[in-house]
Design a protein around this motif. Structure first.
Motif, PDB file in Angstrom:
ATOM      1  N   ILE A  79      -6.019  32.349  23.391  1.00 52.13           N
ATOM      2  CA  ILE A  79      -6.460  32.680  22.039  1.00 52.13           C
ATOM      3  C   ILE A  79      -7.854  33.289  22.075  1.00 52.13           C
ATOM      4  CG2 ILE A  79      -7.129  31.689  19.811  1.00 52.13           C
ATOM      5  CD1 ILE A  79      -4.853  29.664  20.170  1.00 52.13           C
ATOM      6  N   VAL A  80      -8.745  32.679  22.850  1.00 55.74           N
ATOM      7  CA  VAL A  80     -10.108  33.225  22.984  1.00 55.74           C
ATOM      8  C   VAL A  80     -10.068  34.609  23.624  1.00 55.74           C
ATOM      9  CG1 VAL A  80     -12.346  32.896  24.112  1.00 55.74           C
ATOM     10  CG2 VAL A  80     -11.174  30.950  23.073  1.00 55.74           C
ATOM     11  N   TYR A  81      -9.260  34.749  24.669  1.00 52.43           N
ATOM     12  CA  TYR A  81      -9.147  36.055  25.335  1.00 52.43           C
ATOM     13  C   TYR A  81      -8.602  37.108  24.379  1.00 52.43           C
ATOM     14  CZ  TYR A  81      -7.390  39.718  28.405  1.00 52.43           C
ATOM     15  OH  TYR A  81      -7.115  40.938  28.981  1.00 52.43           O
ATOM     16  N   SER A  82      -7.595  36.738  23.601  1.00 54.81           N
ATOM     17  CA  SER A  82      -6.995  37.680  22.663  1.00 54.81           C
ATOM     18  C   SER A  82      -7.998  38.138  21.610  1.00 54.81           C
ATOM     19  CB  SER A  82      -5.780  37.040  21.992  1.00 54.81           C
ATOM     20  OG  SER A  82      -5.205  37.910  21.042  1.00 54.81           O
ATOM     21  N   ARG A  83      -8.850  37.213  21.168  1.00 51.12           N
ATOM     22  CA  ARG A  83      -9.796  37.514  20.091  1.00 51.12           C
ATOM     23  C   ARG A  83     -11.047  38.214  20.598  1.00 51.12           C
ATOM     24  NH1 ARG A  83     -12.949  39.041  17.182  1.00 51.12           N
ATOM     25  NH2 ARG A  83     -13.615  38.302  15.117  1.00 51.12           N
ATOM     26  N   TRP A  84     -11.605  37.745  21.734  1.00 47.98           N
ATOM     27  CA  TRP A  84     -12.908  38.256  22.166  1.00 47.98           C
ATOM     28  C   TRP A  84     -12.897  38.925  23.533  1.00 47.98           C
ATOM     29  CZ3 TRP A  84     -12.878  33.240  19.792  1.00 47.98           C
ATOM     30  CH2 TRP A  84     -13.403  33.235  18.498  1.00 47.98           C
ATOM     31  N   LYS A  85     -11.754  38.919  24.225  1.00 50.63           N
ATOM     32  CA  LYS A  85     -11.580  39.626  25.493  1.00 50.63           C
ATOM     33  C   LYS A  85     -12.532  39.160  26.599  1.00 50.63           C
ATOM     34  CE  LYS A  85      -8.242  42.228  24.048  1.00 50.63           C
ATOM     35  NZ  LYS A  85      -8.075  41.591  22.735  1.00 50.63           N
ATOM     36  N   ASP A 158     -26.387  37.180  19.617  1.00 49.08           N
ATOM     37  CA  ASP A 158     -25.820  36.511  18.443  1.00 49.08           C
ATOM     38  C   ASP A 158     -24.300  36.543  18.462  1.00 49.08           C
ATOM     39  OD1 ASP A 158     -28.339  35.896  17.465  1.00 49.08           O
ATOM     40  OD2 ASP A 158     -28.483  37.716  16.253  1.00 49.08           O
ATOM     41  N   ASP A 159     -23.720  37.645  18.972  1.00 46.61           N
ATOM     42  CA  ASP A 159     -22.260  37.748  19.034  1.00 46.61           C
ATOM     43  C   ASP A 159     -21.663  36.690  19.943  1.00 46.61           C
ATOM     44  OD1 ASP A 159     -22.270  39.860  17.294  1.00 46.61           O
ATOM     45  OD2 ASP A 159     -22.179  41.407  18.838  1.00 46.61           O
ATOM     46  N   GLU A 160     -22.331  36.438  21.082  1.00 50.55           N
ATOM     47  CA  GLU A 160     -21.844  35.426  22.011  1.00 50.55           C
ATOM     48  C   GLU A 160     -21.943  34.036  21.391  1.00 50.55           C
ATOM     49  OE1 GLU A 160     -22.907  37.426  26.330  1.00 50.55           O
ATOM     50  OE2 GLU A 160     -24.503  36.558  25.107  1.00 50.55           O
ATOM     51  N   PHE A 161     -23.041  33.805  20.698  1.00 50.84           N
ATOM     52  CA  PHE A 161     -23.181  32.513  20.036  1.00 50.84           C
ATOM     53  C   PHE A 161     -22.163  32.356  18.913  1.00 50.84           C
ATOM     54  CE2 PHE A 161     -26.963  29.808  20.889  1.00 50.84           C
ATOM     55  CZ  PHE A 161     -26.399  28.628  20.488  1.00 50.84           C
ATOM     56  N   GLU A 162     -21.786  33.464  18.278  1.00 47.76           N
ATOM     57  CA  GLU A 162     -20.799  33.414  17.204  1.00 47.76           C
ATOM     58  C   GLU A 162     -19.450  32.948  17.731  1.00 47.76           C
ATOM     59  OE1 GLU A 162     -18.771  36.329  13.805  1.00 47.76           O
ATOM     60  OE2 GLU A 162     -20.301  37.098  15.167  1.00 47.76           O
ATOM     61  N   ILE A 163     -19.114  33.329  18.966  1.00 46.34           N
ATOM     62  CA  ILE A 163     -17.860  32.877  19.569  1.00 46.34           C
ATOM     63  C   ILE A 163     -17.856  31.356  19.692  1.00 46.34           C
ATOM     64  CG2 ILE A 163     -16.435  32.931  21.650  1.00 46.34           C
ATOM     65  CD1 ILE A 163     -17.526  35.753  22.162  1.00 46.34           C
ATOM     66  N   THR A 164     -18.961  30.820  20.207  1.00 43.59           N
ATOM     67  CA  THR A 164     -19.076  29.368  20.354  1.00 43.59           C
ATOM     68  C   THR A 164     -18.982  28.679  19.003  1.00 43.59           C
ATOM     69  OG1 THR A 164     -20.517  29.716  22.268  1.00 43.59           O
ATOM     70  CG2 THR A 164     -20.505  27.523  21.292  1.00 43.59           C
ATOM     71  N   ASP A 165     -19.668  29.223  18.005  1.00 44.63           N
ATOM     72  CA  ASP A 165     -19.635  28.637  16.665  1.00 44.63           C
ATOM     73  C   ASP A 165     -18.221  28.630  16.099  1.00 44.63           C
ATOM     74  OD1 ASP A 165     -22.351  28.240  16.746  1.00 44.63           O
ATOM     75  OD2 ASP A 165     -22.852  29.986  15.541  1.00 44.63           O
TER      76      ASP A 165
END
Length: 261
Positions: A79-85, A158-165
Motif C-alpha cells: 500500500i505504501v509502495y503503491s501510494r508513494w513509490k 515535509d513530503d517524507e514526514f507527511e508519509i509518516t503522518d
C-alpha cells in the motif's frame, strides 16, 4: 490443515515477497505487484485453511496473531509502495514479516479447536484483525521513522514526514476501531466496557502516545527528530501492549487477557 504445513506456505510466500521487493528496486512495477499480491494470496490461503480446520478464527494464541501480523506487514508495504513509490518499503516489510514467521516456525503455539466462552463472541474476530492491521501500518510508520532518523543522508523533507503522518493517521484510526470493538466485546463477555485490566491500561497508554505524536506534529514550532523519536517510543509501547504485558507480574493470574499467551 495442520501447523506442520505452515513452512511450505511461508516459504512460498516469502520467496514471492522477496521477488516483489527485488522487482521494486529494479523498477519492474508489474512484477512487484504480481509477486507481492501472489505472496499475500498464498499466505492468506494458509490462514483461511487453518480457520476451516480449527473451526474458529485463528486468533486465539500469540502464534495465531503473529500469522495475521506477518500477513498485514507486506500488505501495508505494498500500500505504501503503491501510494508513494518508496522502493525500500517492501524489503523492510518482507524482512519484518520473515522475523515473525521464523518465530512461529521455531516456537509454534499449541493450536486447540476449543475457545473459552469469553472468546465465543462476534466481536472477537474483528477486534483482533483490526488491531493486527493497525499494528502493521504503525510498524510501517516506525520503519519510515527509523529510515529518516538513521539512514536519510540529506535533510528530512515535509513530503517524507507527511508519509509518516499519514501512516500514523491510518494506524491510529484502525486502533481506535479495534478498541471500540474490544469495548463492545468486553461488555458482552464481562458486563462492562472497560475495567483497567493491565492489557487495557497499556492499550490506553499506546493509544495516547500516538495521539500525543499527532498533536505535537500540529505545533507551529517542532523538532522533526524529536517527533520521529516519539514515534519509535510509541511503537515500543505498542509491543508492550501486544505481547510484553504477558511477562509483567501485574498480569500474572489477574489479567482477563491471559488467554492470548
Amino acid at each position: 490443515m495442520t501447523w506442520e504445513e505452515f513452512v511450505y506456505f511461508a516459504l512460498a510466500a516469502v520467496l514471492l515477497w522477496m521477488t516483489g521487493a527485488w522487482a521494486a528496486w529494479k523498477d519492474k512495477k508489474v512484477l512487484t505487484y504480481v509477486s507481492t499480491l501472489a505472496g499475500l494470496a498464498v499466505f492468506f490461503s494458509f490462514i483461511l485453511l487453518m480457520w476451516i480446520s480449527l473451526e474458529r478464527p485463528p486468533l486465539r494464541t500469540m502464534g495465531e496473531t503473529r500469522l495475521w501480523y506477518s500477513f498485514f506487514l507486506p500488505l501495508a508495504g505494498i500500500i505504501v509502495y503503491s501510494r508513494w513509490k518508496y522502493k525500500w518499503i517492501l524489503t523492510f516489510s518482507t524482512v519484518l514479516a520473515l522475523v515473525f514467521i521464523c518465530v512461529n516456525l521455531f516456537k509454534p503455539e499449541i493450536h486447540s479447536k476449543t475457545l473459552m466462552p469469553a472468546l465465543q463472541s462476534p466481536w472477537f474476530a474483528p477486534h483482533v484483525i483490526v488491531y493486527m492491521f493497525a499494528y502493521a501500518v504503525l510498524g510501517a510508520a516506525t520503519v519510515m521513522a527509523l529510515y529518516l532518523l538513521f539512514f536519510k543522508k540529506s535533510a528530512i523533507t515535509d513530503d517524507e514526514f507527511e508519509i509518516t503522518d499519514n501512516l500514523v493517521y491510518v494506524g491510529l484510526a484502525f486502533m481506535t476501531f479495534g478498541m471500540l470493538f474490544g469495548a463492545l466485546w468486553a461488555k458482552e463477555a464481562w458486563g462492562h466496557y472497560w475495567s483497567w485490566d493491565p492489557k487495557e491500561t497499556w492499550a490506553a497508554i499506546t493509544w495516547l502516545s500516538y495521539l500525543v505524536y499527532i498533536h505535537y506534529r500540529q505545533l507551529p514550532r517542532q523538532q522533526k527528530h524529536l517527533a520521529l523519536c516519539m514515534l519509535v517510543v510509541s511503537f515500543v509501547l505498542l509491543q508492550m501492549c501486544w505481547w510484553g504485558i504477558n511477562y509483567l507480574p501485574s498480569a500474572q493470574g489477574t489479567s482477563v487477557h491471559t488467554y492470548s499467551k
